[in-house]
Design a protein around this motif. Structure first.
Motif, PDB file in Angstrom:
ATOM      1  N   ILE A  35      -8.297   9.995 -32.924  1.00 18.74           N
ATOM      2  CA  ILE A  35      -8.143  11.409 -32.548  1.00 18.74           C
ATOM      3  C   ILE A  35      -9.458  12.156 -32.794  1.00 18.74           C
ATOM      4  O   ILE A  35     -10.309  11.677 -33.543  1.00 18.74           O
ATOM      5  N   GLY A  94       1.986  12.454 -35.652  1.00 18.33           N
ATOM      6  CA  GLY A  94       1.704  13.411 -34.579  1.00 18.33           C
ATOM      7  C   GLY A  94       0.396  14.165 -34.727  1.00 18.33           C
ATOM      8  O   GLY A  94       0.129  15.095 -33.962  1.00 18.33           O
ATOM      9  N   ALA A  95      -0.442  13.777 -35.678  1.00 21.30           N
ATOM     10  CA  ALA A  95      -1.718  14.481 -35.858  1.00 21.30           C
ATOM     11  C   ALA A  95      -2.572  14.328 -34.605  1.00 21.30           C
ATOM     12  O   ALA A  95      -2.635  13.263 -33.990  1.00 21.30           O
ATOM     13  N   GLN A  96      -3.222  15.432 -34.198  1.00 16.12           N
ATOM     14  CA  GLN A  96      -4.012  15.432 -32.970  1.00 16.12           C
ATOM     15  C   GLN A  96      -5.505  15.639 -33.226  1.00 16.12           C
ATOM     16  O   GLN A  96      -6.322  15.522 -32.313  1.00 16.12           O
ATOM     17  N   ALA A  97      -5.838  15.991 -34.453  1.00 20.53           N
ATOM     18  CA  ALA A  97      -7.247  16.158 -34.822  1.00 20.53           C
ATOM     19  C   ALA A  97      -7.360  15.993 -36.331  1.00 20.53           C
ATOM     20  O   ALA A  97      -6.365  16.119 -37.055  1.00 20.53           O
ATOM     21  N   CYS A  98      -8.585  15.697 -36.787  1.00 17.18           N
ATOM     22  CA  CYS A  98      -8.759  15.369 -38.207  1.00 17.18           C
ATOM     23  C   CYS A  98     -10.080  15.897 -38.763  1.00 17.18           C
ATOM     24  O   CYS A  98     -11.117  15.816 -38.113  1.00 17.18           O
ATOM     25  N   THR A 125     -12.209  13.993 -34.412  1.00 20.36           N
ATOM     26  CA  THR A 125     -12.450  14.022 -35.865  1.00 20.36           C
ATOM     27  C   THR A 125     -13.826  14.605 -36.154  1.00 20.36           C
ATOM     28  O   THR A 125     -14.763  14.433 -35.377  1.00 20.36           O
ATOM     29  N   VAL A 146      -2.615   7.091 -36.718  1.00 19.29           N
ATOM     30  CA  VAL A 146      -2.446   7.894 -35.491  1.00 19.29           C
ATOM     31  C   VAL A 146      -3.424   7.564 -34.365  1.00 19.29           C
ATOM     32  O   VAL A 146      -3.428   8.225 -33.327  1.00 19.29           O
ATOM     33  N   LYS A 162     -10.467  16.491 -23.991  1.00 18.68           N
ATOM     34  CA  LYS A 162      -9.923  15.148 -23.749  1.00 18.68           C
ATOM     35  C   LYS A 162      -9.368  15.005 -22.331  1.00 18.68           C
ATOM     36  O   LYS A 162      -8.657  15.850 -21.865  1.00 18.68           O
ATOM     37  N   TYR A 166     -10.779  18.731 -28.770  1.00 17.10           N
ATOM     38  CA  TYR A 166      -9.414  18.367 -28.406  1.00 17.10           C
ATOM     39  C   TYR A 166      -9.117  18.754 -26.960  1.00 17.10           C
ATOM     40  O   TYR A 166      -8.523  17.977 -26.206  1.00 17.10           O
ATOM     41  N   ILE A 225      -2.171  22.479 -31.995  1.00 12.96           N
ATOM     42  CA  ILE A 225      -2.803  21.236 -32.439  1.00 12.96           C
ATOM     43  C   ILE A 225      -2.520  20.989 -33.920  1.00 12.96           C
ATOM     44  O   ILE A 225      -2.832  21.834 -34.764  1.00 12.96           O
ATOM     45  N   LYS A 226      -1.948  19.841 -34.204  1.00 16.49           N
ATOM     46  CA  LYS A 226      -1.756  19.466 -35.610  1.00 16.49           C
ATOM     47  C   LYS A 226      -3.048  18.838 -36.133  1.00 16.49           C
ATOM     48  O   LYS A 226      -3.511  17.828 -35.602  1.00 16.49           O
TER      49      LYS A 226
END
Ligand code: GDP
Ligand code: MG
Length: 168
Positions: free
Chosen positions: A110, A77-81, A112, A107, A168, A165, A6-7
């Motif tokens: 996502i 491409g970020a998948q979480a923040c 967060t 993005v 989902k 994540y 995960i990015k």
């Protein structure tokens, strides 16, 4: 088994403790090659969520936030923040909605989490608890108070994100 990677982007005003948080959590591999090529870098750490191996890649900005000039490559491409503000920096708190909009525009929506860092400096706080909680509610985000310095709630933040994540 395919490993989940995960990015994660960690955003917020300068000096709120983003780099410190990433280093605290990872103490891992330093990918300086990335830094050289695209001006950003990340550290990574593996964790287990429901018996699954998950690799979190925590991307750090190279201080560009001071100039509102974070590159598109940082968000791509970020998948979480993680949205971070500081207990002793009112401006960093007020900037959170703008940071969130920025991430969404780059993005999309996502997983967060909202983090109030430097909770060890609560005596000097410039944000009321109710205000922080109201903001989290308004933005519909899980909210953590944390201290990178005292290693308080940092692991919990990333565990929550990974779980969110995977849901989902
Ligand atoms: P960044 O600009 O968001 O990456 O912030 P840094 O990680 O460079 O941290 C900025 C300053 O805040 C540094 O002097 C850190 O040592 C300090 N700092 C980071 N986290 C904490 C914390 O939880 N408590 C306190 N008291 N200081 C912190
Ligand atoms: Mg930094």
């Amino acid at each position: 088994d395919l490993e989940v990677a995960i990015k994660v982007v960690v955003v917020g005003n300068g000096a709120v403790g983003k780099s410190s948080m990433i280093q605290r959590y990872c103490k891992g591999i330093f990918t300086k090659d990335y830094k050289k090529t695209i001006g950003v870098d990340f550290l990574e750490r593996e964790m287990q969520v429901n018996n699954e191996d998950v690799r979190l890649m925590l991307w750090d900005t190279a201080g560009q936030e001071e100039f509102d000039a974070i590159t598109k490559a940082y968000y791509r491409g970020a998948q979480a923040c993680v949205l971070v503000f500081s207990t002793v920096d009112r401006e960093s708190f007020e900037a959170i909605p703008t940071w969130k909009e920025k991430v969404v525009s780059e993005v999309g929506d996502i997983p967060t989490v909202l983090v109030q860092n430097k909770i060890d400096l609560l005596d000097e706080s410039c944000i009321k608890n109710e205000e922080a909680e109201a903001l989290a509610k308004k933005l519909k985000l899980r909210f953590y108070r944390a201290s990178v310095k005292e290693d308080l709630n940092i692991t919990e933040v990333f565990k929550y994100l990974a779980e969110k994540y995977l849901q989902k």
